[in-house]
Motif scaffolding. Structure first.
Motif, PDB file in Angstrom:
ATOM      1  N   PRO A   3      77.095  31.360  49.622  1.00 48.96           N
ATOM      2  CA  PRO A   3      75.671  31.021  49.531  1.00 48.96           C
ATOM      3  C   PRO A   3      75.198  30.194  50.725  1.00 48.96           C
ATOM      4  O   PRO A   3      75.951  29.377  51.255  1.00 48.96           O
ATOM      5  CB  PRO A   3      75.584  30.216  48.232  1.00 48.96           C
ATOM      6  N   ALA A   4      73.941  30.427  51.137  1.00 50.06           N
ATOM      7  CA  ALA A   4      73.422  29.746  52.326  1.00 50.06           C
ATOM      8  C   ALA A   4      73.156  28.258  52.069  1.00 50.06           C
ATOM      9  O   ALA A   4      73.080  27.478  53.006  1.00 50.06           O
ATOM     10  CB  ALA A   4      72.145  30.435  52.798  1.00 50.06           C
ATOM     11  N   ASN A   5      73.035  27.860  50.803  1.00 56.04           N
ATOM     12  CA  ASN A   5      72.728  26.448  50.524  1.00 56.04           C
ATOM     13  C   ASN A   5      73.985  25.634  50.207  1.00 56.04           C
ATOM     14  O   ASN A   5      73.914  24.581  49.584  1.00 56.04           O
ATOM     15  CB  ASN A   5      71.741  26.338  49.362  1.00 56.04           C
ATOM     16  N   ALA A   6      75.134  26.146  50.635  1.00 62.18           N
ATOM     17  CA  ALA A   6      76.393  25.477  50.276  1.00 62.18           C
ATOM     18  C   ALA A   6      76.659  24.259  51.162  1.00 62.18           C
ATOM     19  O   ALA A   6      76.249  24.209  52.323  1.00 62.18           O
ATOM     20  CB  ALA A   6      77.555  26.443  50.405  1.00 62.18           C
ATOM     21  N   THR A  30      75.645  22.064  43.037  1.00 64.48           N
ATOM     22  CA  THR A  30      75.486  22.539  44.418  1.00 64.48           C
ATOM     23  C   THR A  30      76.723  23.338  44.839  1.00 64.48           C
ATOM     24  O   THR A  30      77.847  22.870  44.663  1.00 64.48           O
ATOM     25  CB  THR A  30      75.287  21.331  45.375  1.00 64.48           C
ATOM     26  N   GLN A  92      75.964  27.796  60.989  1.00 62.90           N
ATOM     27  CA  GLN A  92      77.145  28.472  60.437  1.00 62.90           C
ATOM     28  C   GLN A  92      78.395  28.128  61.238  1.00 62.90           C
ATOM     29  O   GLN A  92      78.309  27.705  62.378  1.00 62.90           O
ATOM     30  CB  GLN A  92      76.925  29.987  60.381  1.00 62.90           C
ATOM     31  N   TYR A 102      76.175  27.274  56.314  1.00 63.98           N
ATOM     32  CA  TYR A 102      76.205  26.006  55.570  1.00 63.98           C
ATOM     33  C   TYR A 102      74.818  25.393  55.527  1.00 63.98           C
ATOM     34  O   TYR A 102      73.990  25.635  56.410  1.00 63.98           O
ATOM     35  CB  TYR A 102      77.188  25.021  56.211  1.00 63.98           C
ATOM     36  N   ASP A 103      74.608  24.607  54.498  1.00 65.05           N
ATOM     37  CA  ASP A 103      73.421  23.764  54.466  1.00 65.05           C
ATOM     38  C   ASP A 103      73.777  22.412  55.085  1.00 65.05           C
ATOM     39  O   ASP A 103      73.107  21.890  55.943  1.00 65.05           O
ATOM     40  CB  ASP A 103      72.950  23.609  53.013  1.00 65.05           C
ATOM     41  N   ARG A 104      74.901  21.853  54.602  1.00 66.58           N
ATOM     42  CA  ARG A 104      75.479  20.672  55.242  1.00 66.58           C
ATOM     43  C   ARG A 104      76.961  20.947  55.464  1.00 66.58           C
ATOM     44  O   ARG A 104      77.580  21.659  54.662  1.00 66.58           O
ATOM     45  CB  ARG A 104      75.252  19.432  54.388  1.00 66.58           C
TER      46      ARG A 104
END
Ligand code: FAD
Length: 384
Positions: A3-6, A30, A92, A102-104
């Motif tokens: 997922p992009a918000n990981a 999350t 990324q 990654y988000d963070r």
């Protein structure tokens, strides 16, 4: 398909897994992705240098496999996956298995053992034991060995020497310094450790540099700079660790001895954090378990929405040399002051006091090692 918000954590050593565990206490939802170049088994690294005398195989040191960790942490864990670049513009990481967004991002990828390129054809007979896979190979090779040569008399070299002696091996230690644990202990304390290890049977070759490492039948032959030759069934190199900074600096993150982070563990790039052996926290490189635990707890809070600086109290280091127990809190570099040393056999109490007689650091060995807790309380915090 991550997922992009990981939140993506690179590394599943004590830093990566402790952070993930602390984060999950605060945030159960999350998406969390961990990436590791190894097999993702959870283990306690300090056991690598006292596992032999305890009779532990690599499998016995493993506390949980990756399936159990994925379930416990409600996380995706990508094993045998090596990060090769950080693409901060695209958000990324590039790995040898493809890109992971990654988000963070948290860098918890540890430190590399320093490899000195000695001359000779036997570098592959010098074992470096910095993770569970290394330990498995080392234990296997020890199976048919009797005599081991350890290169390096620092913390890890001395711990391996003690573990090998207790495991029934013959042990030679070679180091270019005149004392053991150089830089960590004042002279009287390091002499006590050397004597303790010698009394247990370790043979030291101090003030000697290794010049060549050669295969000798099934074993290894070390050439020393005074012309001496040491034969052993295997060699163990323990000449220090270097924080992994290369990929971070290539991506434009500020690095010095480690990856530079502020007190909230954030690198010079917003949204990218670092902790553990790879990190330099406000100028401190502290490659030990206590500081990484404190960092993991603070960072877990920050990542879950409450920006939280890490605080380091005094951080005593215990050296696992049962032949002469040691605990040390080195005084801050370049401190003004003097060592005050008292000694009874191999029991040494060395107290470093500043001009106003405040205790700034200490080293205690032998029977005095048990004073660690009470002395630590008097020493100022490293990062208030
Ligand atoms: P590591 O455990 O090294 O984990 C790094 C992780 O990053 C691994 O999962 C690795 O696979 C992964 N990784 C690396 N590069 C990449 C990449 N490019 N892509 C993907 N994954 C990558 N400290 C103490 O306080 N007390 C002790 O008694 C003690 N004894 C020790 C004994 C030994 C033999 C050693 C070597 C260290 C000891 N230490 C001790 C230090 C302590 O163990 C370390 O500070 C700590 O384990 C570091 O954890 P870490 O997670 O930061 O790094």
């Amino acid at each position: 398909d991550t997922p992009a918000n990981a939140i993506v954590i690179v590394g599943t050593g004590l830093s990566g897994y402790t952070l993930a565990r602390e984060f999950r206490k605060l945030d159960t939802d999350t998406p969390l992705v961990l990436i590791t170049a190894d097999d993702g088994r959870s283990y306690s690294k300090p056991m690598l240098s006292n596992g032999l005398a305890k009779g532990k195989s690599a499998d016995e040191l493993a506390q949980a496999d990756v399936a159990a960790m994925e379930e416990n942490l409600n996380a995706r864990i990508l094993t045998h996956t090596r990060v090769e670049a950080l693409d901060t513009a695209a958000g990324q990481v590039q790995t040898d298995q493809g890109a992971v967004p990654y988000d963070r991002l948290v860098l918890a990828w540890g430190a590399d053992p320093i490899r000195i390129p000695f001359g000779g054809d036997g570098m592959d007979a010098l074992y470096q034991v910095n993770d569970l896979t290394d330990y498995g190979r080392y234990r296997q090779r020890l199976g048919s060995a009797r005599r081991v040569a350890v290169v390096g008399a620092g913390l890890i070299g001395c711990e391996f020497a003690n573990d090998l002696i207790n495991g029934g091996f013959e042990v030679d230690v070679v180091a270019p310094t005149d004392t053991v644990l150089p830089g960590l202990l004042p002279e009287e304390a390091s002499e006590a450790v050397r004597r303790g290890l010698e009394e247990a049977g370790v043979r030291f070759h101090l003030n000697r540099a290794v010049t060549t490492v050669e295969h000798a039948g099934e074993g290894v032959r070390l050439g020393l700079d005074d012309g001496d030759v040491l034969e052993a069934d295997l060699g163990v190199a323990a000449v220090g660790l270097q924080p992994r900074t290369g990929l971070a600096s290539e991506a434009g993150l500020e690095t010095n001895r480690g990856i530079c982070v502020n007190q909230t563990l954030e690198t010079s790039h917003p949204g990218i954090y670092a902790l553990g052996d790879c990190a330099e926290v406000c100028g401190h490189v502290l490659p030990y378990v206590m500081p990484l635990m404190a960092a993991a707890r603070a960072l877990a809070r920050t990542l879950s929405g409450t920006p939280t600086p890490v605080h380091y109290g005094s951080m005593p280091v215990t050296v696992k040399t049962p032949a002469c127990p040691v605990a040390v809190c080195p005084p801050p570099a370049n401190s003004d002051g003097n060592w005050d040393v008292s000694r009874d056999g191999n029991s040494v109490r060395a107290l470093f006091r500043g001009p106003d007689s405040q205790l700034l650091g200490f080293a205690v060995t032998g029977d005095y090692a048990s004073e660690k807790q009470s002395l630590s309380k008097e020493v100022p915090a490293i990062l208030p």
